[in-house]
Design an enzyme around this catalytic site. Structure first.
Site, mmCIF file in Angstrom:
data_model
loop_
_atom_site.group_PDB
_atom_site.id
_atom_site.type_symbol
_atom_site.label_atom_id
_atom_site.label_comp_id
_atom_site.label_asym_id
_atom_site.label_seq_id
_atom_site.Cartn_x
_atom_site.Cartn_y
_atom_site.Cartn_z
ATOM 1 N N ARG A 39 50.545 74.006 9.896
ATOM 2 C CA ARG A 39 49.287 73.677 10.576
ATOM 3 C C ARG A 39 48.830 74.780 11.511
ATOM 4 O O ARG A 39 47.645 74.984 11.728
ATOM 5 C CB ARG A 39 49.449 72.396 11.428
ATOM 6 C CG ARG A 39 49.660 71.122 10.676
ATOM 7 C CD ARG A 39 49.805 69.939 11.655
ATOM 8 N NE ARG A 39 51.071 69.979 12.395
ATOM 9 C CZ ARG A 39 52.197 69.411 11.958
ATOM 10 N NH1 ARG A 39 52.225 68.788 10.817
ATOM 11 N NH2 ARG A 39 53.308 69.485 12.685
ATOM 12 N N ARG A 99 73.501 68.058 20.054
ATOM 13 C CA ARG A 99 74.070 68.000 21.415
ATOM 14 C C ARG A 99 75.452 67.384 21.476
ATOM 15 O O ARG A 99 76.302 67.825 22.246
ATOM 16 C CB ARG A 99 73.133 67.208 22.332
ATOM 17 C CG ARG A 99 71.873 67.964 22.698
ATOM 18 C CD ARG A 99 71.039 67.119 23.638
ATOM 19 N NE ARG A 99 69.725 67.688 23.827
ATOM 20 C CZ ARG A 99 68.625 66.955 24.058
ATOM 21 N NH1 ARG A 99 68.704 65.634 24.109
ATOM 22 N NH2 ARG A 99 67.472 67.549 24.229
ATOM 23 N N CYS A 128 66.265 66.526 29.098
ATOM 24 C CA CYS A 128 65.638 66.968 30.359
ATOM 25 C C CYS A 128 66.111 66.183 31.593
ATOM 26 O O CYS A 128 66.454 66.773 32.623
ATOM 27 C CB CYS A 128 64.127 66.920 30.251
ATOM 28 S SG CYS A 128 63.503 65.367 29.577
ATOM 29 N N GLN A 155 59.729 59.123 34.341
ATOM 30 C CA GLN A 155 59.534 60.293 33.492
ATOM 31 C C GLN A 155 58.075 60.527 33.113
ATOM 32 O O GLN A 155 57.364 59.600 32.714
ATOM 33 C CB GLN A 155 60.395 60.155 32.227
ATOM 34 C CG GLN A 155 61.876 60.045 32.562
ATOM 35 C CD GLN A 155 62.791 59.979 31.352
ATOM 36 O OE1 GLN A 155 63.760 59.227 31.369
ATOM 37 N NE2 GLN A 155 62.517 60.739 30.307
ATOM 38 N N SER A 158 54.924 64.745 29.867
ATOM 39 C CA SER A 158 55.295 66.034 29.256
ATOM 40 C C SER A 158 56.539 65.921 28.389
ATOM 41 O O SER A 158 56.689 66.675 27.424
ATOM 42 C CB SER A 158 55.508 67.091 30.335
ATOM 43 O OG SER A 158 56.491 66.674 31.256
ATOM 44 N N LYS A 212 71.543 59.151 26.078
ATOM 45 C CA LYS A 212 71.677 60.605 26.218
ATOM 46 C C LYS A 212 72.181 60.948 27.608
ATOM 47 O O LYS A 212 73.060 61.801 27.782
ATOM 48 C CB LYS A 212 70.324 61.294 25.985
ATOM 49 C CG LYS A 212 69.869 61.323 24.546
ATOM 50 C CD LYS A 212 68.471 61.947 24.453
ATOM 51 C CE LYS A 212 67.934 61.818 23.035
ATOM 52 N NZ LYS A 212 66.530 62.260 22.948
ATOM 53 N N ARG A 234 58.912 55.531 31.573
ATOM 54 C CA ARG A 234 57.826 56.511 31.457
ATOM 55 C C ARG A 234 56.734 56.137 32.466
ATOM 56 O O ARG A 234 56.333 54.973 32.537
ATOM 57 C CB ARG A 234 57.268 56.457 30.036
ATOM 58 C CG ARG A 234 56.273 57.529 29.737
ATOM 59 C CD ARG A 234 56.881 58.882 29.495
ATOM 60 N NE ARG A 234 57.527 58.991 28.198
ATOM 61 C CZ ARG A 234 58.294 60.033 27.845
ATOM 62 N NH1 ARG A 234 58.502 61.029 28.682
ATOM 63 N NH2 ARG A 234 58.847 60.065 26.667
ATOM 64 N N HIS A 241 59.645 65.166 36.151
ATOM 65 C CA HIS A 241 60.323 63.867 36.172
ATOM 66 C C HIS A 241 60.902 63.616 37.571
ATOM 67 O O HIS A 241 61.281 64.546 38.275
ATOM 68 C CB HIS A 241 61.512 63.868 35.207
ATOM 69 C CG HIS A 241 61.151 63.891 33.756
ATOM 70 N ND1 HIS A 241 59.875 63.745 33.272
ATOM 71 C CD2 HIS A 241 61.945 64.030 32.654
ATOM 72 C CE1 HIS A 241 59.902 63.794 31.941
ATOM 73 N NE2 HIS A 241 61.144 63.976 31.552
HETATM 74 P P1 A2P Z 1 52.620 72.578 15.285
HETATM 75 O O1 A2P Z 1 51.753 72.820 16.469
HETATM 76 O O2 A2P Z 1 52.341 73.559 14.174
HETATM 77 O O3 A2P Z 1 52.639 71.149 14.842
HETATM 78 P P2 A2P Z 1 55.434 69.262 21.285
HETATM 79 O O4 A2P Z 1 56.832 68.825 21.569
HETATM 80 O O5 A2P Z 1 54.719 69.798 22.476
HETATM 81 O O6 A2P Z 1 54.656 68.192 20.566
HETATM 82 O O7 A2P Z 1 55.552 70.500 20.248
HETATM 83 C C1 A2P Z 1 56.175 70.396 19.001
HETATM 84 C C2 A2P Z 1 56.305 71.782 18.378
HETATM 85 O O8 A2P Z 1 57.058 71.667 17.185
HETATM 86 C C3 A2P Z 1 54.983 72.407 17.984
HETATM 87 O O9 A2P Z 1 55.026 73.803 18.169
HETATM 88 C C4 A2P Z 1 54.901 72.080 16.490
HETATM 89 O O10 A2P Z 1 54.131 72.965 15.732
HETATM 90 C C5 A2P Z 1 56.338 72.236 16.108
HETATM 91 N N1 A2P Z 1 56.639 71.526 14.865
HETATM 92 C C6 A2P Z 1 56.505 70.212 14.609
HETATM 93 N N2 A2P Z 1 56.868 69.935 13.326
HETATM 94 C C7 A2P Z 1 57.250 71.104 12.770
HETATM 95 C C8 A2P Z 1 57.729 71.490 11.464
HETATM 96 N N3 A2P Z 1 57.897 70.597 10.500
HETATM 97 N N4 A2P Z 1 58.017 72.800 11.254
HETATM 98 C C9 A2P Z 1 57.840 73.704 12.226
HETATM 99 N N5 A2P Z 1 57.391 73.405 13.465
HETATM 100 C C10 A2P Z 1 57.091 72.124 13.730
#
Ligand code: A2P
Length: 344
Positions: A39, A99, A128, A155, A158, A212, A234, A241
């Site tokens: 994406r 982990r 976290c 929490q 973020s 966790k 949350r 947090h």
């Molecule tokens: P993308 O922006 O292309 O979806 P957050 O925790 O802030 O939601 O971020 C999740 C991160 O993990 C983003 O950079 C997202 O990229 C990436 N991500 C999610 N799914 C995948 C995947 N299948 N392969 C690679 N990166 C991924």
């Protein structure tokens, strides 16, 4: 010496902070690679005034990399771990995927730095809330062993990622405009509300986030029998947090002594103004490296008990900063090579 570094999940909330911290701390980088899902391929991010184009992660993404900072969720980490280790890079993984794997060190550099020595290509960054709590609790545990630890967490959004932070803003706006708040990332409205952490529940009624805190604290402290319990909630805070922590020691430890210990503890900052009733708030902790600690007081219900209140930036010390500190630890100890690279 400088290193080839990849960020897996570079478009996420933690990914963005990793990028900023690498720049801020002048991490020795010779080559930077930004990876995310298909994406995001083609998007451009800036690092030290230079533009970097995001790539969709693939097998060949890791060739020639020394360090991979992964923050793209557990399934993405699991999917790519083998390719990363095979390529000879060290993976510092922010997800929960590895982990509790006994062969994977779980590291908070201020608490158990020596654990990195045994790494076999993967080092896990703890949860976290666990990282933030461990900074305040570990120095006290060293002064006087803790027998039981109870935590209640507050929490921020973020912790659920960049899109969750955006959803909290949209919910807030919608409610102020007397519209229905969107709830796509979160299961329930968070704005002007709160809810017990929505991670999956186990048979005993604890959610994953609480488990966790229990398991990871024991592993990081090297204290498999430490009695820990938690309630995770949350709250409608964007970032940082907070945690109310109750500690029961083997012997009495006075609040003043705890204050002295924490005043000297690495990564911790005391913030207490008893006259003004001013103690750490998420707003104070946001964007800061230190975990803020205050309201240190004797537990009136137990002669060996202490109460404390902490706030810490979930994206920084709770995730990205801790990961970068692990990378720095590897650099300083000359451990930037996976077990694969050593044995081949
Ligand atoms: P993308 O922006 O292309 O979806 P957050 O925790 O802030 O939601 O971020 C999740 C991160 O993990 C983003 O950079 C997202 O990229 C990436 N991500 C999610 N799914 C995948 C995947 N299948 N392969 C690679 N990166 C991924």
């Amino acid at each position: 010496e400088s290193y080839s570094v990849a960020i897996l999940g570079a478009t996420g909330a933690v990914g963005a902070e990793l990028l900023q911290l690498l720049e801020e701390r002048n991490f020795p980088i010779s080559n930077l690679k930004l990876l995310a899902s298909p994406r995001s391929a083609g998007q451009v991010l800036e690092f030290k005034g230079e533009c970097f184009t995001l790539e969709a992660v693939s097998e060949k993404s890791f060739q020639g990399m020394d360090i991979v900072l992964a923050s793209a969720g557990g399934s993405t980490s699991k999917a790519w771990a083998e390719a990363i280790v095979q390529s000879g890079a060290v993976m510092i993984d922010n997800s929960s995927a590895f982990r509790m794997d006994p062969s994977v060190p779980l590291v908070v550099p201020e608490v158990n730095p020596d654990a990195v020595e045994d790494h076999r290509g993967i080092i896990a960054n703890p949860n976290c809330t666990t990282i933030l709590m461990s900074l305040a609790v570990w120095p006290l545990h060293q002064a006087c062993p803790i027998q039981r630890l109870l935590a209640a967490t507050y929490q921020s959004a973020s912790g659920a990622g960049a899109r969750a932070m955006e959803e909290l803003k949209q919910q807030t706006q919608a409610i102020l405009n007397q519209q229905d708040p969107p709830a796509e990332i979160f299961p329930y409205p968070l704005a002007f509300n709160l809810f017990p952490h929505n991670s999956p529940l186990n048979a005993q009624g604890y959610c994953e986030e609480e488990m966790k805190m229990i398991h990871e604290t024991r592993k990081i402290f090297g204290a498999p029998d430490l009695r820990v319990s938690a309630t995770c909630v949350r709250v409608p805070v964007l970032r940082a947090h907070s945690e109310a922590i109750n500690l029961e020691f083997a012997e009495p430890l006075s609040a003043d002594r705890a204050r002295q210990i924490l005043a000297e503890a690495p990564g911790v900052k005391l913030l207490e103004d008893w006259d003004k009733n001013y103690f750490p708030m998420p707003m104070d902790a946001s964007g800061k490296d230190e975990v803020l600690v205050g309201r240190i007081r004797q537990d009136l219900s137990h002669p060996c008990g202490l109460e404390l209140w902490i706030c810490g930036d979930q994206i920084r010390k709770g995730a990205a900063l801790n990961a970068i500190q692990i990378a720095e630890l590897l650099v300083n100890r000359n451990l930037v090579q996976s077990a694969m690279a050593v044995s081949s």
